[in-house]
Scaffold this active site. Structure first.
Site, PDB file in Angstrom:
ATOM      1  N   ASP A 315      89.132 -16.266 100.880  1.00 35.31           N
ATOM      2  CA  ASP A 315      90.112 -15.316 100.352  1.00 35.31           C
ATOM      3  C   ASP A 315      89.468 -14.017  99.899  1.00 35.31           C
ATOM      4  OD1 ASP A 315      88.807 -16.954  98.436  1.00 35.31           O
ATOM      5  OD2 ASP A 315      90.143 -16.138  96.899  1.00 35.31           O
ATOM      6  N   GLU A 316      90.277 -13.000  99.859  1.00 32.63           N
ATOM      7  CA  GLU A 316      89.944 -11.735  99.204  1.00 32.63           C
ATOM      8  C   GLU A 316      88.588 -11.176  99.606  1.00 32.63           C
ATOM      9  OE1 GLU A 316      92.520 -12.147  95.127  1.00 32.63           O
ATOM     10  OE2 GLU A 316      90.507 -12.992  95.075  1.00 32.63           O
ATOM     11  N   ASN A 317      88.256 -11.293 100.860  1.00 37.63           N
ATOM     12  CA  ASN A 317      87.022 -10.683 101.350  1.00 37.63           C
ATOM     13  C   ASN A 317      87.368  -9.302 101.867  1.00 37.63           C
ATOM     14  OD1 ASN A 317      84.291 -10.468 102.248  1.00 37.63           O
ATOM     15  ND2 ASN A 317      85.046 -10.851 104.319  1.00 37.63           N
TER      16      ASN A 317
END
Lengths: 691, 691
Positions: A315-317
Site C-alpha cells: 500500500d501507499e507506495n
C-alpha cells in the site's frame, strides 16, 4: 410442558420476549431455540470428550472450567475434562468428528443442546467445539440462589470464512501478553484470523536469523523472537485462529532500509521513523539484492507461519524515490514498465514467485490488484470515503475479476467512530449484483487496529468491545442488524472480556489516577462518560503531533468512542423535547446538576499541568449546564441567556486536549428547542421535582 | 540564598518539615539533602551518558523518558539517551565507571545531584545508575503549572546485599507477563534477587530438554520454555536483578515423581498434587538414578541461570516414605546415617558436589544446615513463631557457624499480615551479639510469595505495595522505621507501581464487577475498605479447602491487608473516645451513616449466590452501625442496646467468606467506652451536627 421460542435469522430483534431478553449472545447464532429450563451449575459439574486427541479441546475445556468457576464461585471438584469412555453421566458431553484444519472455507459449525439435566456439544471439528464452548459460557445466567445455563438448542455456523483482526505492532510494539489476551478475546467472539502487521516505517518486529541487522537496527530492541512467534502461532491455533503475517513492502519500509540502505531507491541515511504518515522511502525493485534479502526473510517466515497466506502489504507506495532514480527509470524503459504501478506489479510478481516456492499465496492491500497480478492473490480492500472512493469498491472489482477478497474499509477501528457505523457495514450488501461464484470470493473482513496512537496501556480500549460487534457482522446472518440490541449485548460482552485479561475497562482509572496524581478520580470519570477522542485522522494531524515515544497517558486516552452517558443523555433530551413533563424535566436537570456538582469536585483537586489542560472543557460544561438549568427551571429564557448558551455551544465545538463532547448534538437540539419555545416552557419552580 | 535540609539516617522522621514532607522516596536513601530549587520538566529534556557500553543504562534511561513523559504529559522531543561526547548541556548527565557484575557484596551505590538547572547521576556501576534513575523519578513533584524534580543531593547505597523476593510459580503458575511486571516493580524499589520457586508438589515449571517428561507430565502444560527463562534472566539482569532458581528436593517433589516414579521412595502412582500442605512423596536418596536425573537437570539449569547460587529447597521433608522403605533403612545402616536428617544431608552433599561441578553454590531452606554441610552453602532461614521457634533463630545460628544466610521469616507476605509487622522485622536487630564477621554473613532477606491462594488476577495485590516496605527494610538504614511515615509514602509508591503494569489496584474492581455481574460496585468497594482476607494459614485450613483450580475471584480476593478505611476509622474512634466533641461525634457517625447507606445500595443489587454469601457481613455491619448511631445520637444507651451491640460484636468475630472485619477492634473499643460511659455521653440531638 416446556415452551420453546425459536429465535433465528435476525428475527430475534422482533422476537425478544421472555427468556431471549436475557440472552447476551454475540455473535448471534444462526439458529437459537430457547426453553425455560435451567441447567444448574454445581460442584459436581463435569465435562467428557469423545476422545483425547485434540489439544485444542483439552485446553479450551480446562479453561472453560476455570472461567465457569471464576464467574460462579462454584468449587468444581474435577478441574479437567475426562474421556467419555471413562466417565458416566457427565454434565457436558463433547463430541467431534475430527481435528480441524486452519484455512479458508473449513467447516466451523457446531450444535449445542442445553437441557435441564444434560448439555451436549457436537461439532464436525474440534474448532467448532471451541466455538461452542464460548457460546455455552454466554448462556450463563443466574437467580439469587443459583447459576445456570439457559435451556437452548443452537445450530450455528459462520456466514463468512474470514473473520479477522489486524494488529499493527510496528508503530507501537505490543508485547506477547497483549497479543495473547487479544487472541483470547478474538476467540471469545469466534474470530479466526489474526493479521499481524509486523513491519512498517516505524519498526521491524521479527527476529531474523539470516539477517539479524533487520531486527537489531530496525526495532529499538522491541521485536518478537522466533520462539515467541512460534508460541503465538500455537496459541492462536489452539483457539482456532490463523495467523497471517505481514511484511509491508516496497513502501512503508523505512525500518528495513535502516538495516539495508543498499536496497533503497534513494542513496541516503535511513533511521527508524518516529512520526506517522506516508513516507517516501521504498525498496529498489530493480536491485537483485532486494529479492535476495526478501527471499531469505520470507523463507524464514515460511517456517514460522504455517498459514497459506503471507501479506506483502503493497500500500501507499508513492514512488517518488523511483521517479528520482535514473537507474530505476532506465529499468522501467528496458522492461516496458510504463508506470510506477507497473513497476510495483513487477516487484509483486517476483515476490509471488518467491512465496510460491515456499508453498505460500500472496495477500496484499488493494494496490496490488493490477492486470498482470495472478488471481491466486488475495486482495485486501481498504480504501473508502477518506481516500475519495466508494467503500469497498475494490472488493467488488476483485470478486468480479476472479480474486478472493477481504474487506477492511468500514472496519478501521483506530478511527474512533461509533461502533454502530462499523456494525452496519456489510462485506456483502444485499443489493450487490454479483454472481454466486463472485459472491463466494468475498471471504469476509478484517477490523484494523493501526497503532499510531496506542500503547499496551490503551490499545484494549480501542479494540474492545467494538471488535465484538464487527465479529458479529462477520459471523451472523446479515439480518442481525438491530443497533440498539447490539449495544445492549455489547455491554455485557464487554464486561465479560475482563476475565480474559483484556484491560479496556480497568485501565481507564489507571490513566485517571495518573492524571490526578492519585487524587479522587470521580469527577474525571464523569467527564470520560461524555467525551470521546477526536475522530478519523484529526488527533494526529499530519502525523507529526505525536511521535512514537509521545505520552499516551492523556485524558483522550482515558476516553473511548460511544461515551457511556451520551446514550442516556440523548434519550433524556429527546424525551423532554417530546414532552416537557415534570419527570422528563427532572431527568434532564439531574444530568446538569450532576455535572455542576462534579465540576466543583474537579475544581477542588490540586491542579497540575495535565489537569489544568482539561479545565476548559469542564468549565464550559459547567457554564452551559448552569445556563440550561436556569432556563429550564425558570420556565422562560431571555435573549441574553440564549446568546450565552449559543456562545458556549460555539466554544464547545472546538476540541480541547484531543477530545470532543459527545453530547454536543443534544445540547444543540435542546438549544434549538429553547429558541423555538422560549415563551412556552412550563416548569414549576418547586423542589418537589427533584426527588 | 538556598536553604538545604539534611535528612538522613532515619532522622528524617523527626525532620520532616518543609520540602521533605513532599518526598515520597522508598526505600529511603542513606543520605538526602533537600533544597528548595526545582528542575522543571520541559520538552527539551535530554539525557546523556558518558558512554554507550551499557545496555542496562540504555534500556533504563529510555524507559525513564517514557515514564517521565507518561506522568507529566510532556512531549519530550528526544526519546532516547545520547552519548555525552555528542551532546551539549543535557538536562541529566549520567556517568558510571564500569559494567556491574551481578553477585553478592557488589558496589551498588550512586550519587544523585538535582539542582534547578542540571541533574547529575554518578555511580560506580551501571546498576547504581539504574537505581539512581528510580530515585530521580521518585523526586518528581508538581505545581499547578509545572512538573519538576525537587532539588536534592543524594548519596545512597544499600544496607544489605541480598534484597530478594521469592515467587512460587509451582502451586499456581504465573505467566511471563506477571514475572516481568514484578521484576519491574522490584527494580523500582531497588530489590536485586528474584528467587524463582520453580518446582513443588503442584507443578514442575521448567522445560527440560534432557527429560521432557518432567515438564510434560508435571505441569499441566504450564511451564516456562528455556527460551522464556533466558529472556527472564536477561530482563532481570537489565534491571540489576539476579535470578536464583529453586528446584525443591527431596520433598515437595510430587510433580517430579509424576514423571519419574522410579526415583520415589515409595512404589506407587504419582499424580500432580492439587491440594496444599506438606506431603509424603520424596525422592529416594539411595537410588543412583535420582542423582542421574537431578544431575542432568541441574546441568541444564546451570546453562540457563548464570547466578552463582542454585536453591535446592530441602524443606519439610518428613521422611515417612523413607521410614517405610526397607532398602532405604538398610542404606542408612550401611552408611551409618542415624537419622533421616543425616540421610538428607547425605543427599544434599551429593547435590552440592553436582552443583560444584557446574561452578554453582548451594542455597537451601534452613533444614539443610547440619553438621556435615559445607559452609559454602547459603542458609535460608524461614522458621519462626508458626513453626514453634523464635523468629530468625536459624539465621543467627548459621552466621555463628560460618554460613552466609538470608532471612525470610517475618517476610511471608502470603500470610496477609499488616505490612507494619514485616516492616519492623530486622534481619540484623540492634542488640544482636554477633561479631562483625558474623554480622557480615547475614546477607539480607527475602519476601516470600507462596502461591496457594494466588493467580495472575490477584497476585499483585498480595505482593504490592507491601513488598516495597520490606525492600526499604533491606536497603535503608535500620533507624528508618517510623511506621506512620512508611504508610504515607507507601500509598504514593503503590499508586506509582501502576505505570509498570502492576495491577494490584485495578484488579479489585475487576473482581467486584464479576461478583456483581456488572452491576454498580460502589457498595462492595466500601466493604473492601473494611475487610481483610483472613490471616496466617486460616483461609485454606488443612490445605484442602482450595484446590489449585478453585476460584480465586471471590470477595476475599478483592480484599487486601491493611484495609484502606481501617486506619481512618481507628483515628476517628480514638478521637471520640478521647474527646466527645461535636466534630468528633460527627466524624464517627458519618462513617456509620455511610455504611448504612451503602448497605441499602448493596441490597438494591440483583442477587446471585456470590453476592448472597457476602450478605451476612453487610447485614451485621449495618445493624451494628444503626445501633452505634442510635446510642451515640441518643446520648445514652440502655442495657438492651448494649446487649444488642455485644451480640453483634460476637457475631462479627466469625469470619464470613474468608474475610474478617478490620475495624472490629475499634468497634470493641467504642463498645467498651459506651459501657463505661453509658450515662454520660453528651450528644445534642440536633441535625446541625451533620453538616
Amino acid at each position: 410442558m416446556k415452551k420453546f421460542l425459536l429465535v433465528f435469522l435476525g428475527l430475534y430483534a422482533i422476537s425478544t420476549i421472555g427468556q431471549t431478553e436475557k440472552l447476551n449472545l454475540m455473535p448471534w447464532p444462526q439458529e437459537v431455540i430457547v426453553g425455560e429450563g435451567k441447567f444448574t451449575i454445581a460442584s459436581n459439574f463435569t465435562i467428557s470428550v469423545n476422545n483425547n486427541n485434540s489439544e485444542r479441546i483439552s485446553i479450551a475445556a480446562t479453561k472453560f472450567l476455570r472461567r465457569l468457576s471464576g464467574r460462579t464461585g462454584v468449587f468444581i471438584e474435577n478441574g479437567f475434562p475426562v474421556i467419555a469412555s471413562e466417565a458416566k453421566n457427565t454434565a457436558l458431553e463433547i463430541s467431534y468428528d475430527g481435528i480441524g484444519k486452519l484455512g479458508i472455507n473449513q467447516d466451523e459449525s457446531y450444535q449445542l443442546n442445553v437441557s435441564a439435566t444434560k448439555i451436549t456439544l457436537h461439532a464436525a471439528t474440534d474448532i467448532g467445539v471451541v466455538y461452542g464452548l464460548e457460546t455455552l459460557l454466554q448462556l450463563l445466567n443466574n437467580s439469587a440462589t443459583s447459576f445456570y445455563f439457559s435451556e437452548a438448542k443452537i445450530n450455528d455456523f459462520p456466514r463468512f470464512t474470514w473473520r479477522g483482526l489486524m494488529m499493527d505492532v510496528a508503530r507501537h510494539f505490543q508485547p506477547i501478553g497483549v497479543i495473547k489476551r487479544n487472541l483470547d478475546a478474538m476467540a471469545s467472539v469466534k474470530m479466526n484470523v489474526f493479521h499481524w502487521h509486523l513491519t512498517d516505517d516505524q519498526g521491524f518486529r521479527i527476529e531474523s536469523k539470516t539477517y539479524p541487522k533487520l531486527h537489531e537496527l530496525g526495532s529499538d530492541g522491541l521485536y518478537y523472537t522466533q520462539e515467541q512467534i512460534k508460541d503465538v502461532v500455537k496459541y492462536a491455533s489452539d483457539r482456532g485462529i490463523r495467523v497471517v503475517p505481514e511484511v509491508d513492502v516496497p513502501g512503508h519500509a523505512t525500518a528495513i532500509l535502516t538495516a539495508f540502505p543498499e536496497i533503497a531507491s534513494k542513496d541516503t541515511v535511513y533511521t527508524i521513523e518516529r512520526n506517522s504518515g506516508i513516507f517516501h522511502p521504498t525498496l529498489d525493485p530493480t536491485n537483485e539484492k532486494t529479492y535476495e534479502i526478501l527471499g531469505a526473510l520470507f523463507g524464514e517466515m515460511a517456517t514460522l507461519f504455517p498459514d497459506k497466506y503471507v501479506h506483502i502489504g503493497g500500500d501507499e507506495n508513492e514512488g517518488k524515490h523511483w521517479d528520482e532514480n535514473a537507474h530505476i527509470q532506465q529499468f522501467k524503459q528496458k522492461h516496458n514498465l510504463k508506470t510506477n504501478h507497473d513497476l510495483q506489479t513487477f516487484f509483486n510478481i517476483r515476490l509471488e514467485e518467491i512465496l510460491a516456492k515456499h508453498g505460500k499465496l500472496v495477500m496484499g492491500w488493494e494496490e496490488i490488484m493490477t492486470d498482470k497480478m495472478p488471481t491466486t492473490a488475495l486482495i485486501h480492500s481498504w480504501k473508502g470515503v477518506n481516500e475519495g472512493v466508494e467503500l469497498g469498491q475494490s472488493l467488488i472489482t476483485a470478486a468480479k475479476r476472479g480474486y478472493n477478497t477481504v474487506l477492511s474499509n468500514g472496519f478501521y477501528i483506530d478511527l474512533m467512530q461509533p461502533v454502530s457505523e462499523h456494525y452496519l457495514v456489510d462485506p456483502l450488501p444485499k443489493n450487490n449484483n454479483l454472481t454466486a461464484e463472485e459472491r463466494a470470493r468475498i471471504l469476509g473482513g478484517e477490523a484494523t487496529m493501526w497503532s499510531e496512537l496506542v500503547t499496551p496501556l490503551n490499545i484494549d480500549s480501542r479494540l474492545w468491545p467494538r471488535t465484538a460487534a464487527i465479529a458479529e457482522r462477520f459471523w451472523s446472518d446479515a439480518s442481525v442488524n438491530n443497533v440498539e440490541n447490539m449495544y445492549k449485548r455489547l455491554d455485557y460482552v464487554s464486561f465479560r472480556l475482563e476475565e480474559l485479561g483484556v484491560d479496556h475497562i480497568r485501565n481507564r482509572d489507571v490513566i485517571l489516577r495518573n492524571i490526578t496524581n492519585n487524587q479522587p478520580t470521580e469527577s474525571l470519570e464523569v467527564l470520560t462518560k461524555l467525551c470521546e477522542p477526536i475522530k478519523i485522522y484529526s488527533r494526529n494531524a499530519g502525523g507529526v503531533e505525536y511521535q512514537t515515544y509521545s505520552p499516551f497517558t492523556l485524558f483522550a486516552d482515558a476516553c473511548t468512542v460511544d461515551a457511556a452517558d451520551s446514550f442516556a443523555f440523548k434519550k433524556v433530551v429527546d424525551n423532554y423535547v417530546e414532552n416537557q413533563s415534570a419527570p422528563n424535566l427532572n431527568a434532564l436537570t439531574s444530568f446538569f446538576d450532576s455535572w455542576i456538582l462534579n465540576y466543583k469536585m474537579f475544581n477542588a483537586l490540586h491542579k497540575n499541568p495535565i489537569l489544568s489542560s482539561i479545565s476548559p472543557i469542564y468549565t464550559n460544561l459547567n457554564a452551559i449546564s448552569v445556563s440550561f438549568n436556569e432556563a429550564l427551571e425558570q420556565g422562560k429564557v431571555n435573549k441574553e441567556q440564549l446568546q450565552k448558551i449559543e456562545g458556549l455551544l460555539k466554544t464547545l465545538e472546538t476540541p480541547v486536549v484531543d477530545v470532543e463532547l459527545a453530547v454536543l448534538n443534544d445540547f444543540q437540539k435542546l438549544y434549538a428547542f429553547l429558541v423555538q419555545n422560549n415563551k412556552t416552557i412550563i416548569a414549576p419552580k418547586t423542589n418537589s421535582l427533584k426527588q
